[in-house]
Design a protein around this motif. Structure first.
Motif, short mmCIF file in Angstrom:
data_model
loop_
_atom_site.label_atom_id
_atom_site.label_comp_id
_atom_site.label_asym_id
_atom_site.label_seq_id
_atom_site.Cartn_x
_atom_site.Cartn_y
_atom_site.Cartn_z
N THR A 1 -72.09 52.91 -12.14
CA THR A 1 -72.88 52.10 -11.47
C THR A 1 -73.15 52.87 -10.24
OG1 THR A 1 -70.66 51.25 -10.52
CG2 THR A 1 -71.30 50.29 -12.49
N PRO A 2 -74.34 52.13 -9.38
CA PRO A 2 -74.49 52.60 -8.11
C PRO A 2 -73.69 52.96 -7.13
CG PRO A 2 -76.10 51.09 -9.01
CD PRO A 2 -74.95 50.87 -9.79
N ASP A 3 -72.55 52.04 -7.00
CA ASP A 3 -71.66 52.16 -6.09
C ASP A 3 -70.50 52.93 -6.37
OD1 ASP A 3 -70.41 50.92 -8.13
OD2 ASP A 3 -69.72 49.16 -6.80
N GLY A 4 -70.58 54.03 -7.39
CA GLY A 4 -69.55 54.86 -7.76
C GLY A 4 -68.51 54.45 -8.56
N GLY A 5 -68.80 53.25 -9.22
CA GLY A 5 -67.97 52.72 -10.20
C GLY A 5 -68.27 52.99 -11.43
N TYR A 6 -67.83 52.10 -12.32
CA TYR A 6 -68.26 52.41 -13.86
C TYR A 6 -68.30 51.14 -14.45
CZ TYR A 6 -68.53 55.31 -17.97
OH TYR A 6 -68.87 55.81 -19.31
N GLU A 7 -69.00 51.04 -15.72
CA GLU A 7 -69.17 49.68 -16.45
C GLU A 7 -69.00 49.87 -17.73
OE1 GLU A 7 -71.92 46.21 -15.18
OE2 GLU A 7 -73.17 47.14 -16.90
N LEU A 8 -68.46 49.44 -18.53
CA LEU A 8 -68.50 49.37 -20.12
C LEU A 8 -68.59 47.91 -20.35
CD1 LEU A 8 -65.94 51.16 -22.11
CD2 LEU A 8 -66.52 48.77 -22.79
N SER A 9 -69.76 47.68 -21.36
CA SER A 9 -70.20 46.57 -21.96
C SER A 9 -70.24 46.79 -23.40
CB SER A 9 -71.91 46.41 -21.61
OG SER A 9 -72.39 45.20 -21.98
N LEU A 10 -70.06 45.49 -24.04
CA LEU A 10 -69.75 45.07 -25.59
C LEU A 10 -70.71 43.97 -25.71
CD1 LEU A 10 -68.55 45.43 -28.42
CD2 LEU A 10 -66.81 43.98 -27.66
N ARG A 11 -71.70 44.12 -26.74
CA ARG A 11 -72.17 43.04 -27.29
C ARG A 11 -72.29 42.75 -28.61
NH1 ARG A 11 -76.49 40.00 -25.30
NH2 ARG A 11 -77.94 38.96 -26.53
N LEU A 12 -71.70 41.62 -29.27
CA LEU A 12 -71.42 41.44 -30.61
C LEU A 12 -72.19 40.05 -31.09
CD1 LEU A 12 -67.72 42.03 -31.00
CD2 LEU A 12 -69.46 43.52 -31.84
N PRO A 13 -72.88 40.07 -32.26
CA PRO A 13 -72.94 38.61 -32.84
C PRO A 13 -72.08 37.89 -32.81
CG PRO A 13 -73.92 40.62 -34.31
CD PRO A 13 -73.06 40.97 -33.27
N ALA A 14 -72.08 36.52 -32.51
CA ALA A 14 -70.76 35.56 -32.32
C ALA A 14 -70.21 35.30 -33.77
CB ALA A 14 -71.34 34.24 -31.60
#
Length: 367
Positions: free
Chosen positions: A350-363
């Protein structure tokens, strides 16, 4: 499959057609009885697969009363390819030979004439060739079946060998897990318990409690995995109860980091989707603990456009991370699990030096 289904009827039709050509070549309008016998013999070939001996008998009048003998030879070949009674086949060949040498209703057979002997040898050789060809086809069919049986037995033996090797490897893995990994995790739990009792600092004591709790949980899971591995080849062993959305709050609270959970998911999600969400959050929080010491995390879950969206974001670490072994299999496993459910996993800084993990699934995903 379709070509095999049509192969038999086409072959029968071809034999009937050739037999009719044989009848036409020997056609004599002054001999209706002979022509009728020849036609009956030709069309009787349609029955040759179901009743080969009866078909041969139907063709014999054509041999006795006419010169159209192709249908009889085809019937003799079919009988030979289906029957294992050598005496019967020899008698049929002799009957064909004698019937072809005679001419009914005025039979004339003089074995003293050389031409008769030559004709007898030629006719007997023709009948013998039909019998031998049928026996050859039968032997080829038997060999094909035997080869198929041997191949199946070899495949079964190879499968048993693979299962034996796999069972041996699983037993060895179970021993290694019990003797090495479980022993080391037990030492971690014991040392964490000692630190919990002797620590004066509240933060150190809380860290020791977390380490001890996680060590005990890991030890229980290892022991169950060892029992599953050792049960190879025996009665199936029940797997550890799989996590669901109801376990997420406890997972976040026991993660050992400052984490917030914002969950707005519909009820009735399938168990595979719930497990995928749980494992994604678990892996993300584990990575925060390992690679971003001192960071806090936010877990958000919701639905968007008929899909489940899970995002785990952490802030920048406040102290250097300890060097820990990592094979990066966690994210690979998450991607594979998401792909099976028709979803996708994305991750990045992320821009602030952190980290992001994202999951997208069909419901409505289910496996």
């Amino acid at each position: 499959m379709n070509s095999r289904r049509w192969h038999g009827p086409l072959a029968d039709a071809a034999l009937v057609a050739v037999s009719l050509l044989d009848v036409w070549a020997h056609f004599d309008s002054t001999e209706p009885l002979r022509m009728a016998c020849a036609l009956v013999a030709a069309f009787s070939l349609l029955l040759r697969r179901r009743w080969p001996f009866f078909t041969f008998l139907l063709t014999m009048p054509a041999v006795l009363f006419s010169d159209a003998v192709f249908s009889a030879l085809a019937a003799l070949y079919t009988l030979s390819s289906h029957s294992r009674r050598r005496v019967l086949l020899a008698m049929c060949a002799v009957a064909f030979t004698i019937s072809d040498l005679t001419s009914w209703p005025n039979p004339h057979l003089d074995l003293s004439e050389p031409s008769t002997l030559v004709t007898f040898g030629y006719t007997g050789g023709t009948a013998g060739a039909a019998v031998f060809l049928g026996q050859l086809v039968q032997t080829r069919r038997d060999l094909s079946l035997r080869i198929a049986e041997i191949s199946e037995a070899r495949d079964h033996e190879r499968m048993l060998t693979d299962q034996t090797v796999l069972a041996r490897e699983r037993a060895q893995l179970a021993r290694e897990m019990h003797d090495v990994v479980s022993h080391q995790v037990s030492l971690i739990a014991v040392r964490a318990g000692a630190l919990q009792v002797g620590a004066r600092d509240a933060e150190a004591r809380e860290a020791a409690i977390t380490i001890r709790r996680l060590s005990v949980q890991t030890l229980d899971e290892l022991r169950h995995m060892v029992s599953v591995l050792r049960a190879s080849g025996g009665r199936p062993t029940e797997l550890t109860p799989q996590p669901s959305l109801a376990d997420l709050r406890q997972l976040v609270d026991n993660s050992g980091i400052e984490a917030e959970l914002h969950m707005d998911l519909p009820e009735g999600l399938s168990p595979p989707v719930q497990r995928a969400i749980y494992r994604t959050v678990q892996e993300a929080l584990t990575n925060v603990r390992k690679h971003a010491p001192g960071a806090d995390a936010t877990v958000r879950m919701g639905t968007e456009g008929g899909a489940v969206q899970v995002t785990v974001t952490n802030s920048a670490p406040t102290r250097p991370a300890l060097p820990l072994p990592s094979a990066h299999y966690g994210l690979i496993g998450l991607n594979q699990r998401a792909a099976l459910l028709g979803g996708v996993v994305t991750s990045g800084p992320t821009p602030d030096g952190g980290y992001e993990l994202s999951l997208r699934l069909p419901a409505n995903s289910a496996v």
